[in-house]
Design a protein around this motif. Structure first.
Motif, mmCIF file in Angstrom:
data_model
loop_
_atom_site.group_PDB
_atom_site.id
_atom_site.type_symbol
_atom_site.label_atom_id
_atom_site.label_comp_id
_atom_site.label_asym_id
_atom_site.label_seq_id
_atom_site.Cartn_x
_atom_site.Cartn_y
_atom_site.Cartn_z
ATOM 1 N N GLY A 42 55.208 105.786 48.877
ATOM 2 C CA GLY A 42 54.921 104.912 47.702
ATOM 3 C C GLY A 42 53.791 105.338 46.854
ATOM 4 N N ARG A 43 52.714 105.905 47.538
ATOM 5 C CA ARG A 43 51.684 106.605 46.521
ATOM 6 C C ARG A 43 52.273 107.882 45.699
ATOM 7 N NH1 ARG A 43 47.297 107.345 51.455
ATOM 8 N NH2 ARG A 43 49.203 107.216 52.420
ATOM 9 N N SER A 44 52.779 108.612 46.431
ATOM 10 C CA SER A 44 53.494 109.852 45.772
ATOM 11 C C SER A 44 54.283 109.333 44.544
ATOM 12 C CB SER A 44 54.268 110.830 46.808
ATOM 13 O OG SER A 44 55.269 110.228 47.129
ATOM 14 N N SER A 45 55.000 108.170 44.620
ATOM 15 C CA SER A 45 55.846 107.812 43.683
ATOM 16 C C SER A 45 54.923 107.238 42.541
ATOM 17 C CB SER A 45 56.742 106.659 43.946
ATOM 18 O OG SER A 45 57.245 105.766 43.084
ATOM 19 N N GLN A 46 53.709 106.390 42.897
ATOM 20 C CA GLN A 46 52.782 106.130 41.601
ATOM 21 C C GLN A 46 52.421 107.370 40.804
ATOM 22 O OE1 GLN A 46 49.778 103.767 43.366
ATOM 23 N NE2 GLN A 46 51.144 102.608 44.421
ATOM 24 N N ALA A 47 51.816 108.717 41.905
ATOM 25 C CA ALA A 47 51.340 109.833 41.364
ATOM 26 C C ALA A 47 52.362 110.551 40.302
ATOM 27 C CB ALA A 47 51.277 110.847 42.344
ATOM 28 N N THR A 48 53.708 110.376 40.829
ATOM 29 C CA THR A 48 54.786 111.066 39.962
ATOM 30 C C THR A 48 54.739 110.276 38.689
ATOM 31 O OG1 THR A 48 55.975 111.956 42.034
ATOM 32 C CG2 THR A 48 57.207 111.476 39.969
ATOM 33 N N ARG A 49 55.021 108.973 38.448
ATOM 34 C CA ARG A 49 55.213 108.314 37.488
ATOM 35 C C ARG A 49 53.872 108.717 36.621
ATOM 36 N NH1 ARG A 49 58.007 104.494 40.485
ATOM 37 N NH2 ARG A 49 56.205 103.436 41.041
ATOM 38 N N PHE A 50 52.605 108.552 37.140
ATOM 39 C CA PHE A 50 51.368 109.002 36.177
ATOM 40 C C PHE A 50 51.583 110.306 35.632
ATOM 41 C CE2 PHE A 50 47.181 110.826 36.015
ATOM 42 C CZ PHE A 50 46.550 109.952 35.156
ATOM 43 N N LEU A 51 51.749 111.315 36.364
ATOM 44 C CA LEU A 51 51.891 112.648 35.971
ATOM 45 C C LEU A 51 53.057 112.868 34.870
ATOM 46 C CD1 LEU A 51 50.747 114.596 38.987
ATOM 47 C CD2 LEU A 51 49.518 114.278 37.040
ATOM 48 N N GLU A 52 54.085 112.386 34.854
ATOM 49 C CA GLU A 52 55.198 112.251 34.333
ATOM 50 C C GLU A 52 54.583 111.610 32.913
ATOM 51 O OE1 GLU A 52 59.530 111.775 36.333
ATOM 52 O OE2 GLU A 52 58.263 109.869 35.886
ATOM 53 N N ASN A 53 53.800 110.590 32.851
ATOM 54 C CA ASN A 53 53.549 110.281 31.597
ATOM 55 C C ASN A 53 52.331 110.876 30.698
ATOM 56 O OD1 ASN A 53 54.980 107.898 31.560
ATOM 57 N ND2 ASN A 53 53.611 106.630 32.759
ATOM 58 N N GLN A 54 51.722 111.909 31.553
ATOM 59 C CA GLN A 54 50.791 112.902 31.162
ATOM 60 C C GLN A 54 51.443 114.339 30.703
ATOM 61 O OE1 GLN A 54 47.812 111.738 30.773
ATOM 62 N NE2 GLN A 54 48.578 109.754 31.838
ATOM 63 N N GLY A 55 52.903 114.322 30.873
ATOM 64 C CA GLY A 55 53.502 115.470 30.502
ATOM 65 C C GLY A 55 54.023 116.623 31.523
ATOM 66 N N TYR A 56 53.525 116.037 32.925
ATOM 67 C CA TYR A 56 53.732 117.390 33.742
ATOM 68 C C TYR A 56 55.238 117.200 34.506
ATOM 69 C CZ TYR A 56 48.705 117.885 34.375
ATOM 70 O OH TYR A 56 47.691 118.078 34.065
ATOM 71 N N ASP A 57 55.828 118.200 35.021
ATOM 72 C CA ASP A 57 57.160 118.245 35.618
ATOM 73 C C ASP A 57 56.914 118.055 37.258
ATOM 74 O OD1 ASP A 57 59.595 118.823 36.363
ATOM 75 O OD2 ASP A 57 59.729 120.670 35.891
ATOM 76 N N VAL A 58 57.230 116.610 37.506
ATOM 77 C CA VAL A 58 56.843 116.565 39.015
ATOM 78 C C VAL A 58 58.232 115.490 39.680
ATOM 79 C CG1 VAL A 58 54.286 116.124 38.520
ATOM 80 C CG2 VAL A 58 55.781 114.174 38.045
ATOM 81 N N THR A 59 58.168 115.801 40.725
ATOM 82 C CA THR A 59 59.197 115.184 41.459
ATOM 83 C C THR A 59 58.601 114.537 42.634
ATOM 84 O OG1 THR A 59 60.807 116.945 40.902
ATOM 85 C CG2 THR A 59 61.324 115.664 42.834
ATOM 86 N N ASN A 60 59.241 113.262 43.300
ATOM 87 C CA ASN A 60 58.718 112.708 44.372
ATOM 88 C C ASN A 60 59.377 112.991 45.602
ATOM 89 O OD1 ASN A 60 56.913 110.662 45.785
ATOM 90 N ND2 ASN A 60 58.801 109.241 45.662
ATOM 91 N N MET A 61 58.579 113.154 46.787
ATOM 92 C CA MET A 61 59.510 113.354 48.104
ATOM 93 C C MET A 61 59.617 112.324 48.552
ATOM 94 S SD MET A 61 58.518 115.860 51.271
ATOM 95 C CE MET A 61 57.679 114.672 52.208
#
Length: 95
Positions: free
Chosen positions: A64-83
């Protein structure tokens, strides 16, 4: 949002940049070897420690928290994947 299964991380963790967004007391119980610890609550202030030229796998307890972090960082232009499933689904090595 991109996702990866815990069993994929278990076999590939040495080739991945992993960010653990759990709280310190959770991480003290064990984290994926080499993972960077940045609690979700301070991610906004510490995201500059991450290189936008790299890709990252975000991890928490259950996903759950990693999903929030993934969405946040995606919006900041990072290449992120949620486990998916978080550390509750991870059976690999920890440190």
């Amino acid at each position: 949002m991109k996702t990866i299964q815990a069993n994929e991380v278990e076999t590939q963790y040495t080739d991945l940049n992993i960010v653990d967004v759990r709280e310190a007391e959770e991480v003290a119980e064990g984290k994926i070897p080499g993972a960077i610890h940045i609690p979700l609550g301070v991610l906004e202030y510490r995201m500059n420690e991450l290189d936008k030229n790299n890709s990252y796998v975000m991890v928490c307890r259950s996903g759950g928290r990693s999903s929030q972090a993934t969405r946040f960082l995606e919006n900041q232009g990072y290449d992120v994947t949620n486990m998916e499933g978080g550390m509750m689904s991870y059976d690999g090595k920890t440190e």
